[in-house]
Design an enzyme around this catalytic site. Structure first.
Site, PDB file in Angstrom:
ATOM      1  N   GLU A 120      49.294 -20.769 -30.224  1.00  0.00           N
ATOM      2  CA  GLU A 120      48.190 -19.857 -29.964  1.00  0.00           C
ATOM      3  C   GLU A 120      46.855 -20.583 -30.121  1.00  0.00           C
ATOM      4  OE1 GLU A 120      49.013 -17.221 -28.695  1.00  0.00           O
ATOM      5  OE2 GLU A 120      50.660 -16.190 -29.682  1.00  0.00           O
ATOM      6  N   HIS A 137      47.773 -19.786 -24.333  1.00  0.00           N
ATOM      7  CA  HIS A 137      48.782 -20.463 -25.147  1.00  0.00           C
ATOM      8  C   HIS A 137      49.830 -21.165 -24.275  1.00  0.00           C
ATOM      9  CE1 HIS A 137      51.568 -16.663 -25.588  1.00  0.00           C
ATOM     10  NE2 HIS A 137      51.938 -17.375 -24.545  1.00  0.00           N
ATOM     11  N   ASP A 195      60.811 -22.327 -27.306  1.00  0.00           N
ATOM     12  CA  ASP A 195      60.576 -21.478 -28.474  1.00  0.00           C
ATOM     13  C   ASP A 195      61.644 -20.408 -28.660  1.00  0.00           C
ATOM     14  OD1 ASP A 195      59.713 -20.159 -26.165  1.00  0.00           O
ATOM     15  OD2 ASP A 195      57.609 -20.231 -26.708  1.00  0.00           O
ATOM     16  N   ASN A 255      45.993 -15.727 -23.141  1.00  0.00           N
ATOM     17  CA  ASN A 255      44.999 -16.344 -24.030  1.00  0.00           C
ATOM     18  C   ASN A 255      45.041 -17.872 -23.956  1.00  0.00           C
ATOM     19  OD1 ASN A 255      47.378 -16.977 -25.313  1.00  0.00           O
ATOM     20  ND2 ASN A 255      46.930 -15.910 -27.227  1.00  0.00           N
TER      21      ASN A 255
HETATM   22  C1  F6R Z   1      57.843 -18.788 -23.181  1.00  0.00           C
HETATM   23  C2  F6R Z   1      56.580 -19.266 -23.701  1.00  0.00           C
HETATM   24  C3  F6R Z   1      55.278 -18.602 -23.378  1.00  0.00           C
HETATM   25  C4  F6R Z   1      55.198 -18.011 -21.990  1.00  0.00           C
HETATM   26  C5  F6R Z   1      53.857 -17.333 -21.771  1.00  0.00           C
HETATM   27  C6  F6R Z   1      53.776 -16.653 -20.410  1.00  0.00           C
HETATM   28  O1  F6R Z   1      58.904 -19.600 -23.609  1.00  0.00           O
HETATM   29  O2  F6R Z   1      56.584 -20.192 -24.428  1.00  0.00           O
HETATM   30  O3  F6R Z   1      54.239 -19.539 -23.550  1.00  0.00           O
HETATM   31  O4  F6R Z   1      55.397 -19.018 -21.047  1.00  0.00           O
HETATM   32  O5  F6R Z   1      53.641 -16.385 -22.755  1.00  0.00           O
HETATM   33  O6  F6R Z   1      54.692 -15.604 -20.377  1.00  0.00           O
HETATM   34  P1  F6R Z   1      55.032 -14.841 -19.040  1.00  0.00           P
HETATM   35  O7  F6R Z   1      55.634 -15.845 -18.111  1.00  0.00           O
HETATM   36  O8  F6R Z   1      56.007 -13.770 -19.430  1.00  0.00           O
HETATM   37  O9  F6R Z   1      53.744 -14.301 -18.515  1.00  0.00           O
END
Ligand code: F6R
Length: 240
Positions: free
Chosen positions: A142, A137, A67, A135
């Site tokens: 989401e 995701h 992303d 959450n």
């Molecule tokens: C990042 C992504 C997100 C993260 C998730 C966890 O490219 O797509 O899904 O993997 O938000 O983030 P962290 O590792 O910072 O807790």
């Protein structure tokens, strides 16, 4: 099917994730890696850097990132392009033309999504690295995102913007939209490794592994994938 590995600390989590990745890289002539940003994979990326420093070449790898924010320049310090270059690519010999990150700055983001999905479809991802949102995701898909979604523009959840506000001066500076690989695009990968640490991930980890398969918790779709390694610390595993 999940192979769950519970480790005592982040260092161990990162070393285990590296083992999984290295095995895939060694086994494939041109390894195709799906990569994530965020805190979770930073230790993994440090291990990859160290491995390259010792002489292992990653020059055959092709990478696709999950992303990118929409509306901040790719050279912005918080863009995922910058994150990936600072935490990984600047320290490796992956060829720049083999690095794929969604274009959050395109004049036509819809077309940028179609182009990304088309390119991704030309490959088979050997290993997808994932973190999980508090959450549930995956990527920026989401809760509520359709399981058959492809690369798409999404509005970031309030919780996600709050979680990511730590990287910006204030929550108002956190972008509201991003381009993300869809849930279907992610789960096409042959193998997936999910990295999660910390108590704030415990509920999402529980839902992913033991809850119902529901779009309310996007990561729960991984129950239907046949090759997922989940690497956790004790806190993230505390509700299992
Ligand atoms: C990042 C992504 C997100 C993260 C998730 C966890 O490219 O797509 O899904 O993997 O938000 O983030 P962290 O590792 O910072 O807790």
């Amino acid at each position: 099917m999940f192979n769950i590995i519970i480790c005592k600390n982040y260092e161990e989590v990162s070393a285990e994730a590296f083992k999984v990745l290295k095995e895939v890289v060694v086994k494939n002539e041109t390894p195709v890696l799906g990569l994530a940003t965020g805190s979770s994979p930073i230790g993994l990326y440090k291990n990859i850097q160290a491995d390259h420093k010792k002489g292992y070449s990653y020059s055959k790898c092709i990478t696709f990132n999950l992303d990118e924010y929409i509306g901040i320049d790719k050279n912005h310090e918080q863009s995922y392009w910058t994150f990936m270059h600072e935490n990984l690519f600047n320290h490796l010999d992956v060829k720049e033309e083999n690095i794929n990150i969604p274009d959050g700055n395109s004049d036509d983001p819809e077309q940028a999504c179609l182009d990304y999905e088309e390119k991704l479809n030309k490959y088979e991802v050997d290993l997808q690295v994932l973190g999980i949102g508090s959450n549930g995701h995956i990527g920026f898909n989401e809760p509520g995102t359709a399981f058959d979604s492809k690369t798409q523009i999404v509005e970031l959840d309030e919780q996600t913007r709050k979680d990511n506000a730590r990287f910006f001066d204030s929550i108002d500076d956190v972008p509201t939209h991003s381009i993300t690989m869809g849930i279907e695009s992610i789960t096409r990968a042959k193998k997936i490794v999910v990295i999660a640490t910390g108590e704030n991930k415990a509920d999402a980890v529980y839902g992913m592994i033991k809850g119902p398969v529901t779009t309310d918790l996007p990561a729960s779709i991984l129950q239907r994938h046949d090759n997922v390694v989940v690497i956790l610390d004790n806190d993230a595993a505390s509700k299992l």
